[in-house]
Design an enzyme around this catalytic site. Sequence first.
Site, PDB file in Angstrom:
ATOM      1  N   TYR A  78     -15.059 -26.580  38.126  1.00 15.97           N
ATOM      2  CA  TYR A  78     -14.228 -25.823  37.188  1.00 15.97           C
ATOM      3  C   TYR A  78     -12.651 -25.567  37.922  1.00 15.97           C
ATOM      4  O   TYR A  78     -13.134 -24.572  38.655  1.00 15.97           O
ATOM      5  CB  TYR A  78     -14.686 -24.629  36.445  1.00 15.97           C
ATOM      6  N   TYR A 117     -22.975 -17.162  32.002  1.00 14.04           N
ATOM      7  CA  TYR A 117     -23.082 -18.595  32.279  1.00 14.04           C
ATOM      8  C   TYR A 117     -24.704 -18.966  31.852  1.00 14.04           C
ATOM      9  O   TYR A 117     -24.795 -19.955  31.310  1.00 14.04           O
ATOM     10  CB  TYR A 117     -22.409 -19.019  33.352  1.00 14.04           C
ATOM     11  N   HIS A 136     -28.996 -26.712  38.390  1.00 10.67           N
ATOM     12  CA  HIS A 136     -28.106 -26.491  39.182  1.00 10.67           C
ATOM     13  C   HIS A 136     -28.074 -24.737  39.489  1.00 10.67           C
ATOM     14  O   HIS A 136     -28.308 -24.059  38.657  1.00 10.67           O
ATOM     15  CB  HIS A 136     -26.837 -26.625  38.351  1.00 10.67           C
ATOM     16  N   LYS A 178     -21.151 -23.284  25.986  1.00 10.37           N
ATOM     17  CA  LYS A 178     -22.117 -22.482  25.122  1.00 10.37           C
ATOM     18  C   LYS A 178     -22.473 -23.032  23.708  1.00 10.37           C
ATOM     19  O   LYS A 178     -23.007 -22.276  23.008  1.00 10.37           O
ATOM     20  CB  LYS A 178     -21.497 -21.171  24.890  1.00 10.37           C
ATOM     21  N   PRO A 213     -15.017 -25.791  24.939  1.00  9.56           N
ATOM     22  CA  PRO A 213     -16.308 -26.122  25.810  1.00  9.56           C
ATOM     23  C   PRO A 213     -16.290 -25.374  27.293  1.00  9.56           C
ATOM     24  O   PRO A 213     -17.419 -25.749  27.834  1.00  9.56           O
ATOM     25  CB  PRO A 213     -16.351 -27.540  25.858  1.00  9.56           C
TER      26      PRO A 213
HETATM   27  P1  RFL Z   1     -23.595 -30.739  15.218  1.00 10.85           P
HETATM   28  O1  RFL Z   1     -24.002 -31.343  16.386  1.00 10.85           O
HETATM   29  O2  RFL Z   1     -22.277 -31.055  14.734  1.00 10.85           O
HETATM   30  O3  RFL Z   1     -24.679 -31.402  14.198  1.00 10.85           O
HETATM   31  C1  RFL Z   1     -24.248 -31.421  12.766  1.00 10.85           C
HETATM   32  C2  RFL Z   1     -25.063 -32.210  12.005  1.00 10.85           C
HETATM   33  O4  RFL Z   1     -24.777 -32.227  10.552  1.00 10.85           O
HETATM   34  C3  RFL Z   1     -24.344 -33.528  10.049  1.00 10.85           C
HETATM   35  N1  RFL Z   1     -23.634 -32.944   8.967  1.00 10.85           N
HETATM   36  C4  RFL Z   1     -24.143 -33.315   7.556  1.00 10.85           C
HETATM   37  N2  RFL Z   1     -25.491 -33.611   7.147  1.00 10.85           N
HETATM   38  C5  RFL Z   1     -25.681 -33.564   5.894  1.00 10.85           C
HETATM   39  N3  RFL Z   1     -24.603 -33.508   5.010  1.00 10.85           N
HETATM   40  C6  RFL Z   1     -23.370 -33.189   5.246  1.00 10.85           C
HETATM   41  N4  RFL Z   1     -22.583 -32.794   4.483  1.00 10.85           N
HETATM   42  C7  RFL Z   1     -23.086 -33.012   6.674  1.00 10.85           C
HETATM   43  N5  RFL Z   1     -22.079 -32.650   7.347  1.00 10.85           N
HETATM   44  C8  RFL Z   1     -22.456 -32.584   8.605  1.00 10.85           C
HETATM   45  C9  RFL Z   1     -23.654 -34.186  11.034  1.00 10.85           C
HETATM   46  O5  RFL Z   1     -23.643 -35.547  11.015  1.00 10.85           O
HETATM   47  C10 RFL Z   1     -24.312 -33.553  12.271  1.00 10.85           C
HETATM   48  O6  RFL Z   1     -25.438 -34.677  12.594  1.00 10.85           O
HETATM   49  O7  RFL Z   1     -23.848 -29.294  15.237  1.00 10.85           O
HETATM   50  P2  RFL Z   1     -25.284 -28.464  15.668  1.00 10.85           P
HETATM   51  O8  RFL Z   1     -26.525 -28.932  15.615  1.00 10.85           O
HETATM   52  O9  RFL Z   1     -24.955 -26.969  15.306  1.00 10.85           O
HETATM   53  O10 RFL Z   1     -24.854 -28.402  17.417  1.00 10.85           O
HETATM   54  C11 RFL Z   1     -23.760 -27.852  17.948  1.00 10.85           C
HETATM   55  C12 RFL Z   1     -23.519 -28.701  19.192  1.00 10.85           C
HETATM   56  O11 RFL Z   1     -23.437 -29.973  19.037  1.00 10.85           O
HETATM   57  C13 RFL Z   1     -22.317 -28.383  19.808  1.00 10.85           C
HETATM   58  O12 RFL Z   1     -21.929 -26.879  19.943  1.00 10.85           O
HETATM   59  C14 RFL Z   1     -21.992 -28.542  21.168  1.00 10.85           C
HETATM   60  O13 RFL Z   1     -21.914 -30.129  21.358  1.00 10.85           O
HETATM   61  C15 RFL Z   1     -20.789 -28.001  21.769  1.00 10.85           C
HETATM   62  N6  RFL Z   1     -20.501 -28.516  23.300  1.00 10.85           N
HETATM   63  C16 RFL Z   1     -21.026 -27.938  24.387  1.00 10.85           C
HETATM   64  N7  RFL Z   1     -22.007 -26.809  24.057  1.00 10.85           N
HETATM   65  C17 RFL Z   1     -22.951 -26.517  25.258  1.00 10.85           C
HETATM   66  O14 RFL Z   1     -23.683 -25.788  24.937  1.00 10.85           O
HETATM   67  N8  RFL Z   1     -22.645 -27.108  26.451  1.00 10.85           N
HETATM   68  C18 RFL Z   1     -21.586 -27.842  26.668  1.00 10.85           C
HETATM   69  O15 RFL Z   1     -21.650 -28.190  28.068  1.00 10.85           O
HETATM   70  C19 RFL Z   1     -20.728 -28.279  25.776  1.00 10.85           C
HETATM   71  N9  RFL Z   1     -19.792 -29.117  25.974  1.00 10.85           N
HETATM   72  C20 RFL Z   1     -19.432 -29.342  23.408  1.00 10.85           C
HETATM   73  C21 RFL Z   1     -19.344 -29.893  24.871  1.00 10.85           C
HETATM   74  C22 RFL Z   1     -18.897 -30.255  22.488  1.00 10.85           C
HETATM   75  C23 RFL Z   1     -17.928 -31.149  22.513  1.00 10.85           C
HETATM   76  N10 RFL Z   1     -17.298 -31.671  21.769  1.00 10.85           N
HETATM   77  C24 RFL Z   1     -17.113 -32.998  21.469  1.00 10.85           C
HETATM   78  C25 RFL Z   1     -16.929 -31.039  20.635  1.00 10.85           C
HETATM   79  C26 RFL Z   1     -18.295 -30.664  25.379  1.00 10.85           C
HETATM   80  C27 RFL Z   1     -17.587 -31.600  24.157  1.00 10.85           C
HETATM   81  C28 RFL Z   1     -16.757 -32.604  24.532  1.00 10.85           C
HETATM   82  C1  PHB Z   2     -20.267 -31.554  30.184  1.00 17.16           C
HETATM   83  O1  PHB Z   2     -20.978 -31.858  31.088  1.00 17.16           O
HETATM   84  O2  PHB Z   2     -20.214 -32.298  29.030  1.00 17.16           O
HETATM   85  C2  PHB Z   2     -19.804 -30.095  30.103  1.00 17.16           C
HETATM   86  C3  PHB Z   2     -20.320 -29.269  31.233  1.00 17.16           C
HETATM   87  C4  PHB Z   2     -19.816 -27.745  31.209  1.00 17.16           C
HETATM   88  C5  PHB Z   2     -18.877 -27.602  30.418  1.00 17.16           C
HETATM   89  C6  PHB Z   2     -18.514 -28.537  29.266  1.00 17.16           C
HETATM   90  C7  PHB Z   2     -19.027 -29.632  29.285  1.00 17.16           C
HETATM   91  O3  PHB Z   2     -18.569 -26.281  30.541  1.00 17.16           O
END
Ligand code: RFL
Ligand code: PHB
Length: 393
Positions: A203, A388, A75, A298, A294
């Site tokens: 957005y 971004y 993008h 980041k 989110p």
């Molecule tokens: P995770 O993915 O939470 O993984 C942690 C892992 O540790 C396990 N765990 C354990 N394992 C052993 N013993 C324990 N006691 C444990 N406790 C937990 C868990 O089961 C899991 O497998 O953390 P990690 O690896 O640091 O990754 C971080 C990302 O997942 C998170 O920051 C992103 O998903 C956030 N996020 C977004 N980030 C972006 O860069 N771009 C995006 O567009 C974006 N959109 C989002 C998001 C997060 C969202 N939600 C649902 C929180 C959109 C959403 C809706």
């Molecule tokens: C997504 O595609 O899940 C998404 C994209 C951009 C954001 C957050 C989530 O800022």
Amino acid sequence: MPNEITRIAIIGAGPAGLLLAWALRDAGIDSIVVENRSEDYVLARIRAGVLEQGSVETLTRLGLGDRIASDGMVHNGIYLQADGVRHNVNFNELIGRTVTVYGQQEVVKDLVAAHRDAGSTIYYEATDVSVHDLESSDPRVTFGHGGEQHTITADFIVGADGFHGVCRPSIPFSDITLYDRNYPFAWLGILADVAPSTDELIYALHEDGFAMHSMRSHTVSRLYLQVDPTEDIANWPDERIWETLQTRLAVPGWTLHEGTVTEKSITPMRSFVASRLDYHNLFLVGDAGHIVPPTGAKGLNSAISDVTMLAAGLISHYAGDDGLLSRYGAAALARQWKVQQFSQWMTETLHRHPGDLQTNEFDYRSQLGRIDYVTGSLHAQRSLAEQYTGLPL
Ligand code: RFL
Ligand code: PHB
């Protein structure tokens, strides 16, 4: 009672833990990953969607770029929409950088497949995971697996176990401060089987609240709506979701196409940073050390940047130089606070703030002014583009 020895014990098989294990393996440093969920659960978790240019470069350098190149959608920018007027901010034209839309789920799928082919040791469904002797030169991880009690002794333990993990809480209370901020809104997110109605992510700030249009592929759309954090998903049948999206994303002459909703959930929004990402022989990476709302896309990207910095530190440690490793915590936190202020800015700019009518109306008009300023100023757009698409490490 299996006892194992490894250099790095990694807790958590999310993107941060799996990528660190992979980067270390690439450098010939052995590690073991311990995860409390099943492999299927880890593979099914739907989260982030946007990769910064630097994240794509890191994954590609580590041999994980094939599917990103074939299936990822590059993008050039985003749309910022306010009060029914949509503006394109073209990062590529502004600063020559892009982002790639590629689901976190796909990143995890690529990592799990690569580890499986390489025969890496990953314990899924580990129970009662705990870390011990962090201050000593041989810290340990204990857990139950397959009916047996396991112990891993390592040089270092890495907490890649997310916000609710066990590693950060194992740092004594007196040695760590937690900074956080909760927002008075949440995101209701859906995945829908319908081709995206837009070429770039939208957005949108609307007087009823935030909405965004993202995507996962040419046939799957991802959409979000600002809702109250106490909102119950049961109050949001699909028709109400589409109707609200239609209202908040509307611009004259544009159509939002609807499709079958295959997933929906509500996520609270939080900003959080731990005062340290290292404690003796423990290091924290990703959501274990910090969380962003989110809106700036980041979270996953910060996990990848932490891992890139920590892997470089560990690799030079084993080559006899401790400089980088000793600076990991401070360097990762310095970058993280810049990411925090950007995520906070995006969040506060694009959501409707609850409050008494007068303050709320003032805030809304001021937010419209901010968006008007950004979309009318090349300097402001370049700053947005730089943040971004990803700050340098
Ligand atoms: P995770 O993915 O939470 O993984 C942690 C892992 O540790 C396990 N765990 C354990 N394992 C052993 N013993 C324990 N006691 C444990 N406790 C937990 C868990 O089961 C899991 O497998 O953390 P990690 O690896 O640091 O990754 C971080 C990302 O997942 C998170 O920051 C992103 O998903 C956030 N996020 C977004 N980030 C972006 O860069 N771009 C995006 O567009 C974006 N959109 C989002 C998001 C997060 C969202 N939600 C649902 C929180 C959109 C959403 C809706
Ligand atoms: C997504 O595609 O899940 C998404 C994209 C951009 C954001 C957050 C989530 O800022």
